[in-house]
Each structure stands twice: as structure tokens, then as C-alpha cells.
Scaffold this motif. Sequence first.
Motif, mmCIF file in Angstrom:
data_model
loop_
_atom_site.group_PDB
_atom_site.id
_atom_site.type_symbol
_atom_site.label_atom_id
_atom_site.label_comp_id
_atom_site.label_asym_id
_atom_site.label_seq_id
_atom_site.Cartn_x
_atom_site.Cartn_y
_atom_site.Cartn_z
ATOM 1 N N THR A 20 0.833 -1.204 0.000
ATOM 2 C CA THR A 20 0.000 0.000 0.000
ATOM 3 C C THR A 20 0.865 1.249 0.000
ATOM 4 O O THR A 20 0.522 2.259 -0.622
ATOM 5 N N THR A 23 1.815 1.910 -3.516
ATOM 6 C CA THR A 23 0.644 2.429 -4.216
ATOM 7 C C THR A 23 0.417 3.901 -3.895
ATOM 8 O O THR A 23 0.181 4.726 -4.788
ATOM 9 N N LYS A 164 -7.161 3.484 -8.346
ATOM 10 C CA LYS A 164 -7.364 2.132 -8.885
ATOM 11 C C LYS A 164 -6.394 1.829 -10.019
ATOM 12 O O LYS A 164 -5.934 0.693 -10.159
ATOM 13 N N SER A 167 -2.834 0.092 -9.739
ATOM 14 C CA SER A 167 -2.671 -1.369 -9.731
ATOM 15 C C SER A 167 -2.034 -1.875 -11.017
ATOM 16 O O SER A 167 -1.517 -2.996 -11.059
ATOM 17 N N TYR A 170 1.738 -3.412 -11.595
ATOM 18 C CA TYR A 170 2.186 -4.788 -11.344
ATOM 19 C C TYR A 170 2.851 -5.376 -12.582
ATOM 20 O O TYR A 170 3.664 -6.306 -12.486
ATOM 21 N N ASP A 176 3.554 -3.345 -5.537
ATOM 22 C CA ASP A 176 2.465 -2.515 -5.036
ATOM 23 C C ASP A 176 1.453 -3.397 -4.314
ATOM 24 O O ASP A 176 1.671 -4.597 -4.125
ATOM 25 N N LEU A 178 -1.526 -4.561 -5.248
ATOM 26 C CA LEU A 178 -2.111 -5.649 -6.027
ATOM 27 C C LEU A 178 -1.122 -6.795 -6.236
ATOM 28 O O LEU A 178 -1.493 -7.970 -6.098
ATOM 29 N N ARG A 179 0.121 -6.475 -6.573
ATOM 30 C CA ARG A 179 1.117 -7.530 -6.805
ATOM 31 C C ARG A 179 1.389 -8.305 -5.517
ATOM 32 O O ARG A 179 1.515 -9.528 -5.529
ATOM 33 N N ALA A 197 -7.301 -6.547 0.330
ATOM 34 C CA ALA A 197 -6.884 -5.520 -0.641
ATOM 35 C C ALA A 197 -8.069 -4.666 -1.069
ATOM 36 O O ALA A 197 -7.949 -3.442 -1.202
ATOM 37 N N TYR A 201 -8.340 -0.567 -0.819
ATOM 38 C CA TYR A 201 -8.692 0.342 -1.915
ATOM 39 C C TYR A 201 -9.943 1.158 -1.571
ATOM 40 O O TYR A 201 -10.017 2.351 -1.861
#
Length: 224
Positions: A20, A23, A164, A167, A170, A176, A178-179, A197, A201
Motif C-alpha cells: 500500500t 501504491t 485504482k 494497480s 504490477y 504494489d 495488487l502484486r 486488498a 482500496y
Amino acid sequence: MRREVMDYIMQILGPMLNGTGVTLKMFFVTIVMSVPLGLMLSLGRISRFGVLRSAIGVYIWVFRGTPLMLQLLFVYFGLPFIPVIGEILILTDFQAAILAFVLNYAAYFAEIFRAGIQSIERGQYEGARALGMTYGQLMRRIILPQVVKRVLPPVSNETITLVKDTSLIYVLAMNDLLRTTRALVQRDFTMTPFIVAGVFYLLMTLVLTWGFQRLEKRYAAYDE
């Protein structure tokens, strides 16, 4: 069973918070750089110089008309193969992602700001000129304060979309949120990281939504 789930969530919170952080770093750097760039592009888009207007128009058309993921891949994998540029511009994963995101979002912000500026009544421009204001004074003191209020809703939408869109990094193997989540799912064979996750978000977009709503209310209060 519930106790086991909670223990597992506490176990994965560390790496997910690290993801996070990546991100959020992508998000903040992109916003800080793309908003001013978008504003400058919007001013160039409505300038008296036809060549500048056309060049910026092509730039906006290209970056709004192609997928952000394609732009990411081109900046990271394609730029190094371009003569001269590939020798001078040596980018890390993060720098390549920032460059692609800033160029992409600046194009969207440029159109938002352009529409906001052109929505201001022409009489205000004429009145400012009659008072002897320069173009810079006109923009800074009269036009831009009104534009900020008018563009808040679309800027809010783009900003939430950016959260969003981060993401997508990745694909550059950056760790990040998502990965990190995907790696945990593949390692532990459970969907719980996806749920966590999703909550992360949602919390980020909730904070942004709340912040922009406060801004809109503050600007609305000035008109009362």
C-alpha cells in the motif's frame, strides 16, 4: 475458524501495508506532478499560437486514446530502444511508471481545466482588460479561482480513478498492493488477501471522496 482467519489477516497485514505504501507513493507523486502539468497544457491548448495548440492537441489525443497499460509498457520497454533517448533516459521501474502516469493523467487534467477555463463568461476577460490587468493577473486573480470550483467534480473522479489505476504497475514487477496481494493468494491458496486488498482500496477512495466533498461544500459556502 474465525480466530484462524483473524490470525492470518494479522500475519499478512505487514506485507500488504508495504504494498500500500508503494501504491500511495505512486498516487501522490503522480498527482503532484500531473495537475500542474495539466494546467500548463490547458493554457497552451487555448493560447493564440496555432502550432502550440495543435501540438498539445495531438499529445492529448494520443494519451487519452491509448490504454495506460500500453503507455507503461512503451515507456519501460520501448524508450530504451529509441536512439539517443534510450542512451540519455535511463529509468528505474518506479521512474518509468511515474513518467507514464504523469503524462497520461496530465492529458486528462488538461482537458478538464480547459473546459473549466472556457466556461468562464467572456465579459470577465473584457472587464479585467479594461482594468489594465495582465494575462497572468487575470488568470491568477479572477479566472483560476472560479475554475477550481467548477472542475472539482471531474478532478475528483479522475483522482479516485488514479487510485485504482495504480494497480497497473504490477506489469513492471513493482511490489504494489495488487502484486503483493496476488503473491499471497498464489502462496497460501486463499482469497482472503483479495478481500483485504479490496478493503484497502475502498478506504483510500473513501478518504478521497470525503476530502473532495468537504472542498465542494467549502466552495459552495462562499457563494451563499
